[in-house]
Structures are given as C-alpha cells and as structure tokens.
Design a protein around this motif. Sequence first.
Motif, mmCIF file in Angstrom:
data_model
loop_
_atom_site.group_PDB
_atom_site.id
_atom_site.type_symbol
_atom_site.label_atom_id
_atom_site.label_comp_id
_atom_site.label_asym_id
_atom_site.label_seq_id
_atom_site.Cartn_x
_atom_site.Cartn_y
_atom_site.Cartn_z
ATOM 1 N N GLY A 123 -0.483 -10.159 -3.123
ATOM 2 C CA GLY A 123 0.053 -8.800 -3.088
ATOM 3 C C GLY A 123 1.434 -8.783 -2.490
ATOM 4 N N TRP A 124 2.045 -7.623 -2.511
ATOM 5 C CA TRP A 124 3.387 -7.433 -1.955
ATOM 6 C C TRP A 124 3.238 -6.867 -0.552
ATOM 7 C CZ3 TRP A 124 6.055 -4.700 -6.718
ATOM 8 C CH2 TRP A 124 6.104 -5.623 -7.779
ATOM 9 N N LEU A 125 3.739 -7.604 0.405
ATOM 10 C CA LEU A 125 3.558 -7.248 1.807
ATOM 11 C C LEU A 125 4.871 -6.805 2.419
ATOM 12 C CD1 LEU A 125 1.468 -10.362 2.923
ATOM 13 C CD2 LEU A 125 0.661 -8.275 1.838
ATOM 14 N N ASN A 126 4.840 -5.727 3.188
ATOM 15 C CA ASN A 126 6.014 -5.307 3.930
ATOM 16 C C ASN A 126 6.200 -6.236 5.120
ATOM 17 O OD1 ASN A 126 7.443 -3.744 6.169
ATOM 18 N ND2 ASN A 126 7.780 -2.431 4.393
ATOM 19 N N ALA A 127 7.377 -6.861 5.213
ATOM 20 C CA ALA A 127 7.609 -7.883 6.229
ATOM 21 C C ALA A 127 7.528 -7.327 7.643
ATOM 22 C CB ALA A 127 8.974 -8.532 6.009
ATOM 23 N N ALA A 128 7.967 -6.106 7.841
ATOM 24 C CA ALA A 128 8.020 -5.558 9.201
ATOM 25 C C ALA A 128 6.649 -5.145 9.716
ATOM 26 C CB ALA A 128 8.972 -4.360 9.236
ATOM 27 N N SER A 129 5.817 -4.577 8.845
ATOM 28 C CA SER A 129 4.555 -4.005 9.313
ATOM 29 C C SER A 129 3.316 -4.710 8.783
ATOM 30 C CB SER A 129 4.485 -2.535 8.896
ATOM 31 O OG SER A 129 4.475 -2.426 7.479
ATOM 32 N N ASP A 130 3.499 -5.663 7.854
ATOM 33 C CA ASP A 130 2.370 -6.304 7.184
ATOM 34 C C ASP A 130 1.479 -5.284 6.484
ATOM 35 O OD1 ASP A 130 2.659 -9.217 7.753
ATOM 36 O OD2 ASP A 130 2.639 -8.476 9.805
ATOM 37 N N PHE A 131 2.121 -4.273 6.003
ATOM 38 C CA PHE A 131 1.500 -3.252 5.166
ATOM 39 C C PHE A 131 1.478 -3.759 3.730
ATOM 40 C CE2 PHE A 131 2.444 0.444 2.362
ATOM 41 C CZ PHE A 131 1.308 1.198 2.583
ATOM 42 N N VAL A 132 0.328 -3.725 3.071
ATOM 43 C CA VAL A 132 0.217 -4.191 1.690
ATOM 44 C C VAL A 132 0.688 -3.073 0.766
ATOM 45 C CG1 VAL A 132 -1.317 -5.076 -0.087
ATOM 46 C CG2 VAL A 132 -1.689 -5.720 2.292
ATOM 47 N N ARG A 133 1.838 -3.276 0.182
ATOM 48 C CA ARG A 133 2.396 -2.268 -0.708
ATOM 49 C C ARG A 133 1.648 -2.198 -2.029
ATOM 50 N NH1 ARG A 133 7.576 -0.716 0.754
ATOM 51 N NH2 ARG A 133 8.062 -0.174 -1.399
ATOM 52 N N PHE A 134 1.215 -3.377 -2.518
ATOM 53 C CA PHE A 134 0.557 -3.398 -3.827
ATOM 54 C C PHE A 134 -0.249 -4.686 -3.948
ATOM 55 C CE2 PHE A 134 0.803 -4.484 -8.478
ATOM 56 C CZ PHE A 134 -0.041 -3.483 -8.917
ATOM 57 N N SER A 135 -1.526 -4.554 -4.272
ATOM 58 C CA SER A 135 -2.380 -5.712 -4.525
ATOM 59 C C SER A 135 -3.237 -5.390 -5.738
ATOM 60 C CB SER A 135 -3.265 -6.012 -3.309
ATOM 61 O OG SER A 135 -4.041 -7.167 -3.519
ATOM 62 N N PRO A 136 -2.837 -5.897 -6.915
ATOM 63 C CA PRO A 136 -3.467 -5.434 -8.160
ATOM 64 C C PRO A 136 -4.931 -5.826 -8.324
ATOM 65 C CG PRO A 136 -1.980 -7.272 -8.589
ATOM 66 C CD PRO A 136 -1.759 -6.870 -7.174
ATOM 67 N N HIS A 137 -5.372 -6.907 -7.668
ATOM 68 C CA HIS A 137 -6.725 -7.398 -7.911
ATOM 69 C C HIS A 137 -7.648 -7.276 -6.698
ATOM 70 C CE1 HIS A 137 -5.070 -8.887 -11.633
ATOM 71 N NE2 HIS A 137 -4.219 -9.643 -10.978
ATOM 72 N N LEU A 138 -7.139 -6.699 -5.599
ATOM 73 C CA LEU A 138 -7.937 -6.566 -4.391
ATOM 74 C C LEU A 138 -7.825 -5.139 -3.856
ATOM 75 C CD1 LEU A 138 -6.772 -9.846 -2.598
ATOM 76 C CD2 LEU A 138 -8.987 -9.489 -3.714
ATOM 77 N N PRO A 139 -8.863 -4.624 -3.209
ATOM 78 C CA PRO A 139 -8.811 -3.249 -2.678
ATOM 79 C C PRO A 139 -8.053 -3.186 -1.349
ATOM 80 C CG PRO A 139 -10.960 -4.203 -2.219
ATOM 81 C CD PRO A 139 -10.207 -5.227 -3.039
ATOM 82 N N LEU A 140 -6.785 -3.638 -1.387
ATOM 83 C CA LEU A 140 -5.990 -3.695 -0.165
ATOM 84 C C LEU A 140 -4.680 -2.921 -0.262
ATOM 85 C CD1 LEU A 140 -6.435 -7.471 0.803
ATOM 86 C CD2 LEU A 140 -7.589 -5.480 1.801
ATOM 87 N N THR A 141 -4.387 -2.316 -1.395
ATOM 88 C CA THR A 141 -3.162 -1.548 -1.532
ATOM 89 C C THR A 141 -3.148 -0.390 -0.527
ATOM 90 O OG1 THR A 141 -2.957 -2.095 -3.871
ATOM 91 C CG2 THR A 141 -1.764 -0.152 -3.109
ATOM 92 N N GLY A 142 -2.058 -0.297 0.233
ATOM 93 C CA GLY A 142 -1.926 0.776 1.211
ATOM 94 C C GLY A 142 -2.590 0.501 2.543
ATOM 95 N N VAL A 143 -3.058 -0.729 2.754
ATOM 96 C CA VAL A 143 -3.786 -1.071 3.981
ATOM 97 C C VAL A 143 -2.871 -1.840 4.933
ATOM 98 C CG1 VAL A 143 -5.758 -2.323 4.941
ATOM 99 C CG2 VAL A 143 -5.970 -1.138 2.740
ATOM 100 N N PHE A 144 -2.917 -1.502 6.225
ATOM 101 C CA PHE A 144 -2.225 -2.286 7.255
ATOM 102 C C PHE A 144 -3.133 -3.462 7.607
ATOM 103 C CE2 PHE A 144 -0.027 1.717 7.525
ATOM 104 C CZ PHE A 144 1.291 1.349 7.795
ATOM 105 N N VAL A 145 -3.063 -4.510 6.802
ATOM 106 C CA VAL A 145 -4.028 -5.602 6.863
ATOM 107 C C VAL A 145 -3.960 -6.351 8.200
ATOM 108 C CG1 VAL A 145 -4.699 -7.790 5.803
ATOM 109 C CG2 VAL A 145 -4.108 -5.860 4.373
ATOM 110 N N LYS A 146 -2.768 -6.578 8.702
ATOM 111 C CA LYS A 146 -2.634 -7.314 9.964
ATOM 112 C C LYS A 146 -3.385 -6.597 11.092
ATOM 113 C CE LYS A 146 0.930 -8.754 13.296
ATOM 114 N NZ LYS A 146 0.490 -10.162 13.499
ATOM 115 N N HIS A 147 -3.158 -5.310 11.203
ATOM 116 C CA HIS A 147 -3.825 -4.525 12.252
ATOM 117 C C HIS A 147 -5.338 -4.576 12.089
ATOM 118 C CE1 HIS A 147 -4.735 -1.164 14.936
ATOM 119 N NE2 HIS A 147 -5.480 -0.669 13.959
ATOM 120 N N GLU A 148 -5.803 -4.396 10.858
ATOM 121 C CA GLU A 148 -7.247 -4.355 10.612
ATOM 122 C C GLU A 148 -7.903 -5.700 10.914
ATOM 123 O OE1 GLU A 148 -9.103 -1.861 9.911
ATOM 124 O OE2 GLU A 148 -7.602 -0.323 9.492
#
Length: 322
Positions: free
Chosen positions: A91-116
Amino acid sequence: MLKNHLDQSVKSDLSLVSESRFSVGIDVGGTKIAGLLLDGNNEIVMRATLPVPKSSTESLLDGLARVALELIDAAPSEHRERCSVGFAIAGWLNAASDFVRFSPHLPLTGVFVKHELEYRVGRPVVIANDADAAGWAEFRLGAALDYDDAVCLTLGTGLGSAVIANGALIRGAIGMAGELGHVCIDPTGPECACGGIGCLEIFASGTGAERAARNAGLMMTGRELVAAAELGDRDACAVLDDVARPLAQALTMVVGTLDPGVVVIGGGFGTASPYFLDSLRRQYAALASRPESRPLVPVEVATWGPEAGAVGAALLAAHHKS
C-alpha cells in the motif's frame, strides 16, 4: 494455534547466536502473513505464517500482532525486550504518520497502522511499503549489496519499486517515492487499480502478462506463459517481449533520472522467466544511451525471493533502532 504454523527447520538452537540484536520482520500479502526472526548476524532463526484474516481491519491487525508476538517470544529471553519489529505492507504509506493512504487488496486504507500495531504489540514498530522493504533486503544482503545507489523492482501481480540513493531508502514527501508502477505510460490506456490511467504495472507485471496473452489470443495464466516461453513457444516469447518493452522504456527514464549503480528485478513474475529477463536486458540496451556516454546499468536478479519483504522489514526495524 499459530504455533502450528511455525517452521523451526532453520537454526533451532538459538543459544549459538553470537550477537544480541534480534529483529522481527513481517510481510502481509494478499493471502498470507509471513514473518521471520533475524538474529544479530542477520540469520533467519525462526519463521511463522498465518492466513490473512480479511473479515475486518481489526482481525487483520490482530493477526499481524499475533505473528509478531510469537516471533518475539521465540527469541532468547534475555533479548526479547530489545527485539525490534518491522511490518511490510502492500500500500501507499504516508511517511510522516504511517497512515495507509491506499491498500487495494487489504482492509487497511485510511488506517494509522503504526499506532494500531504498537498498541497491540506493546513496543515501537517500523512500517514500510512492501516493495521498499524488499528493496532494502536486496540492498543490505542481496543483489544490490555492492552498490550505494540502486533501483529494485518487484514484479508480481502488480509492480512495486524501491529507490536507494547514497545508502538511504528514499521515501519522499508523503512516503510514495519510487512508485514506478503507477507512472502513466499510455494516457489512452485502461484504468489502474490505483485510479490512474495507463499505469506501467497494467502492462509490465504478472497481471499485465496475462492481459497481453489474452490480447494475443493465448488463454494462458502467467505461469503457463512463462513455461511455454521457456520451451521456445514463439507466441509466448512474443508476448513476454511485449511485456518487457514498456519496462525497458521505463528503465531508460529511471537510469537517466536517478543514475543507479544497479537495477534489481524481483517478485514472482519478475524472476520466473529467464527469457523475460533476457528480453528486458536486450531491449533496455537497445534503447539506452550509447556506452561511451553512459555505461549500461546492470540488470540483476533479486536473491531473496518471497522472503524479501519480511527480511527487509526486519532490517529496517533494526536499522531504525540502532
């Protein structure tokens, strides 16, 4: 139980490890979570796998944490507290926040994965794009080991890429540097899963190969296409030539822009066919600047195979903590 998935065939006696730094790397793909434990000598001492839970974001995050905790627990007790953890995510990850901007094959789009994941694992973690992690594995321990500047391409269902410059992984302003697969090469082409038009990965990837085969009247999977080409089937070879052509064109742009010392080709499709790689090299050489003005950049085969993402995630985590 996850322990039923553990593969203890590699170095079961952890007491022989001479270094103190252990790191966990976990690669989450479309169907499988694959994790491993590296010792301080970058040797794999344990592996763990788990089918990807796709029923919800929560179940997937819980599954990732389970694998991480099992692998941490496999380290010698005196080293568990210092064990670093890295995750490679498609997926496409925001470098500053580790926010997943887009993950086409996983239910992670829009998730702050690092925090979780830090909440679930109970320690800091490092998050990386899966292609970036695979490229880092090749840079640190693989086909790009002897170079300070490299471009590593992962050709599977899609096309991922990593850029290493002067020994550093380049992530860019929002963490999406090096997304060569999503550069438009045909403004009249079909729509990509990313929402763009005519992206390179539509044409140069495992999916692109199957598309090209259908267009040529060959009803073959990518695996069948590769096998036919290795047997000398002219139609299959012609299709792989068509798949290699846009990638060769892209390599001339990459080399002209980034001046890498090596280009590494990995991924299930990228490494499956010697014919495809030979075609790519031939077409790149034909399109490149003359050797007297710019030497040809070597195009090498990745060495880590399907474990590249997990190895790279572990190395990035250890590098970040050091």
